[in-house]
Design an enzyme around this catalytic site. Structure first.
Site, PDB file in Angstrom:
ATOM      1  N   ASN A  10       3.709  -5.540  -4.471  1.00 28.82           N
ATOM      2  CA  ASN A  10       3.487  -4.492  -3.464  1.00 28.82           C
ATOM      3  C   ASN A  10       4.803  -4.213  -2.732  1.00 28.82           C
ATOM      4  OD1 ASN A  10       2.995  -3.364  -0.823  1.00 28.82           O
ATOM      5  ND2 ASN A  10       0.826  -3.746  -1.128  1.00 28.82           N
ATOM      6  N   HIS A  13       6.580  -2.546   2.017  1.00 32.44           N
ATOM      7  CA  HIS A  13       7.489  -2.917   3.107  1.00 32.44           C
ATOM      8  C   HIS A  13       8.919  -2.438   2.890  1.00 32.44           C
ATOM      9  CE1 HIS A  13       4.467  -4.711   5.387  1.00 32.44           C
ATOM     10  NE2 HIS A  13       4.177  -5.628   4.488  1.00 32.44           N
ATOM     11  N   HIS A  46       0.396   1.397  -1.123  1.00 33.66           N
ATOM     12  CA  HIS A  46      -0.766   1.818  -0.336  1.00 33.66           C
ATOM     13  C   HIS A  46      -0.398   3.110   0.383  1.00 33.66           C
ATOM     14  CE1 HIS A  46      -3.919   0.505   2.955  1.00 33.66           C
ATOM     15  NE2 HIS A  46      -4.142   1.720   2.494  1.00 33.66           N
ATOM     16  N   ARG A  48      -1.312   5.296   3.007  1.00 29.55           N
ATOM     17  CA  ARG A  48      -2.216   5.306   4.160  1.00 29.55           C
ATOM     18  C   ARG A  48      -2.382   6.712   4.714  1.00 29.55           C
ATOM     19  NH1 ARG A  48      -3.760   1.077   7.405  1.00 29.55           N
ATOM     20  NH2 ARG A  48      -3.374  -0.958   6.505  1.00 29.55           N
ATOM     21  N   GLU A  73      -3.309   1.865  -3.780  1.00 28.86           N
ATOM     22  CA  GLU A  73      -4.369   1.479  -2.834  1.00 28.86           C
ATOM     23  C   GLU A  73      -4.680   2.677  -1.947  1.00 28.86           C
ATOM     24  OE1 GLU A  73      -2.925  -3.164  -2.281  1.00 28.86           O
ATOM     25  OE2 GLU A  73      -3.021  -1.840  -0.549  1.00 28.86           O
ATOM     26  N   THR A 104      -4.376  -4.341   6.190  1.00 36.52           N
ATOM     27  CA  THR A 104      -5.806  -4.306   5.830  1.00 36.52           C
ATOM     28  C   THR A 104      -6.479  -5.600   6.286  1.00 36.52           C
ATOM     29  OG1 THR A 104      -4.990  -3.162   3.875  1.00 36.52           O
ATOM     30  CG2 THR A 104      -7.331  -3.679   3.930  1.00 36.52           C
ATOM     31  N   GLU A 155     -10.859  -7.036  -6.151  1.00 33.25           N
ATOM     32  CA  GLU A 155      -9.732  -7.817  -5.636  1.00 33.25           C
ATOM     33  C   GLU A 155     -10.279  -8.605  -4.455  1.00 33.25           C
ATOM     34  OE1 GLU A 155      -5.854  -6.177  -5.523  1.00 33.25           O
ATOM     35  OE2 GLU A 155      -5.296  -7.304  -3.734  1.00 33.25           O
ATOM     36  N   HIS A 196      -3.630 -10.591  -0.606  1.00 31.49           N
ATOM     37  CA  HIS A 196      -3.448 -10.525   0.841  1.00 31.49           C
ATOM     38  C   HIS A 196      -2.989 -11.851   1.433  1.00 31.49           C
ATOM     39  CE1 HIS A 196      -3.556  -9.024   4.876  1.00 31.49           C
ATOM     40  NE2 HIS A 196      -3.684  -7.829   4.358  1.00 31.49           N
TER      41      HIS A 196
HETATM   42  N1  PXP Z   1      -4.026  -6.419  -1.834  1.00 29.66           N
HETATM   43  C1  PXP Z   1      -4.502  -5.477  -1.000  1.00 29.66           C
HETATM   44  C2  PXP Z   1      -5.756  -4.779  -1.380  1.00 29.66           C
HETATM   45  C3  PXP Z   1      -3.810  -5.139   0.179  1.00 29.66           C
HETATM   46  O1  PXP Z   1      -4.305  -4.200   0.999  1.00 29.66           O
HETATM   47  C4  PXP Z   1      -2.604  -5.799   0.466  1.00 29.66           C
HETATM   48  C5  PXP Z   1      -1.844  -5.442   1.701  1.00 29.66           C
HETATM   49  O2  PXP Z   1      -1.410  -4.137   1.631  1.00 29.66           O
HETATM   50  C6  PXP Z   1      -2.136  -6.748  -0.444  1.00 29.66           C
HETATM   51  C7  PXP Z   1      -2.879  -7.051  -1.578  1.00 29.66           C
HETATM   52  C8  PXP Z   1      -0.840  -7.457  -0.243  1.00 29.66           C
HETATM   53  O3  PXP Z   1      -0.916  -8.258   0.872  1.00 29.66           O
HETATM   54  P1  PXP Z   1       0.422  -8.948   1.428  1.00 29.66           P
HETATM   55  O4  PXP Z   1       1.344  -7.831   1.786  1.00 29.66           O
HETATM   56  O5  PXP Z   1      -0.061  -9.723   2.595  1.00 29.66           O
HETATM   57  O6  PXP Z   1       0.954  -9.789   0.315  1.00 29.66           O
END
Ligand code: PXP
Length: 242
Positions: A10, A13, A46, A48, A73, A104, A155, A196
């Site tokens: 992901n 960031h 994601h 948003r 996402e 989330t 997930e 997450h």
């Molecule tokens: N999976 C989902 C569905 C999420 O919403 C997120 C956060 O955007 C993540 C995974 C990744 O989480 P983290 O950034 O805490 O690793």
């Protein structure tokens, strides 16, 4: 049993840092391509409602340039549905979204506006997009994901377990919930993912659950890359989850 465990990286960031200065760097596309080169199996972004990190243009360009699957996402809104149907990322993960949350906060409420959500999923699946539902590790949600919503994957939200691990508290009950949910999901024919809050430590703990075949990791992975590079951190995570 699961043959290959995938890592979804992901990169939200990277966009967060870019947007903090209102500039054009660091570029999320560059991160996506480097993650691909370093062994990521998919890239997660994601989009948003408030576009606080990833923007529409990021989605377009990343989808165009990436060779590995893009996992988008989204919340189950009309706007996101039309974007997803237009851009056609290979994977979709439906998440709940609150405007004021930092990230989330929990899984979907599968009993809320059930008919709407079911239609939303059907439309995506009709276009051959792989649909995943971000849910809490509970048996009813796993059953509903498959039997009512006909999702391809779930997930499992691992935030609670990761918090306990980080605080050095007892995480056994949460781990057992995740394990039971994953086992049931697998036996029903769902692809079972986890995500997450994952760190090396929590990913290692969860990698022992043989029914999970995809981990989606962002915050820790990007943070750690500041010190050790994206390539090194991705390789380390791949080793842990395999
Ligand atoms: N999976 C989902 C569905 C999420 O919403 C997120 C956060 O955007 C993540 C995974 C990744 O989480 P983290 O950034 O805490 O690793």
């Amino acid at each position: 049993m699961i043959k290959k465990v995938r890592l979804g990286v992901n990169i939200d960031h990277v966009a967060t840092v870019r947007n903090a200065r209102g500039d054009i760097y660091p570029d999320p596309l560059r991160a996506a391509i480097l993650a691909q080169k370093s062994g990521a199996d998919s890239i997660t972004i994601h989009l948003r409602e408030d576009r606080r990190h990833i923007r529409d243009q990021d989605l377009k360009i990343i989808k165009k340039k990436l060779k590995i699957p893009l996992n988008l996402e989204i919340a189950s809104t009309r706007e996101m549905l039309s974007i997803a149907l237009r851009e056609k990322p290979q994977f979709i993960c439906i998440v709940p979204e609150k405007r004021k949350e930092i990230t989330t906060e929990g899984g979907l409420n599968l009993n809320y506006k059930k008919k709407n959500l079911k239609k939303f999923i059907k439309k995506l699946r009709e276009k051959k997009l792989r649909v995943s539902l971000f849910i809490e590790p509970n048996i009813d949600d796993i059953k509903m994901s498959k039997l009512y919503y006909n999702a391809d994957c779930v997930e499992i939200h691992t935030g609670k377990l990761c918090n306990l691990v980080n605080k050095k508290k007892n995480y056994k009950i949460e781990l057992s919930k995740i394990e039971k949910a994953a086992k049931l999901g697998f036996s029903l024919g769902l692809d079972v993912h986890a995500g997450h809050g994952l760190t090396y430590e929590s990913a290692k703990i969860l990698s022992k659950i043989k029914y999970i075949n995809e981990f989606n990791i962002g915050h820790f992975l990007i943070g750690e890359s500041i010190f050790y590079s994206l390539k090194t951190v991705i390789k380390k995570f791949k080793k842990i989850i395999k």
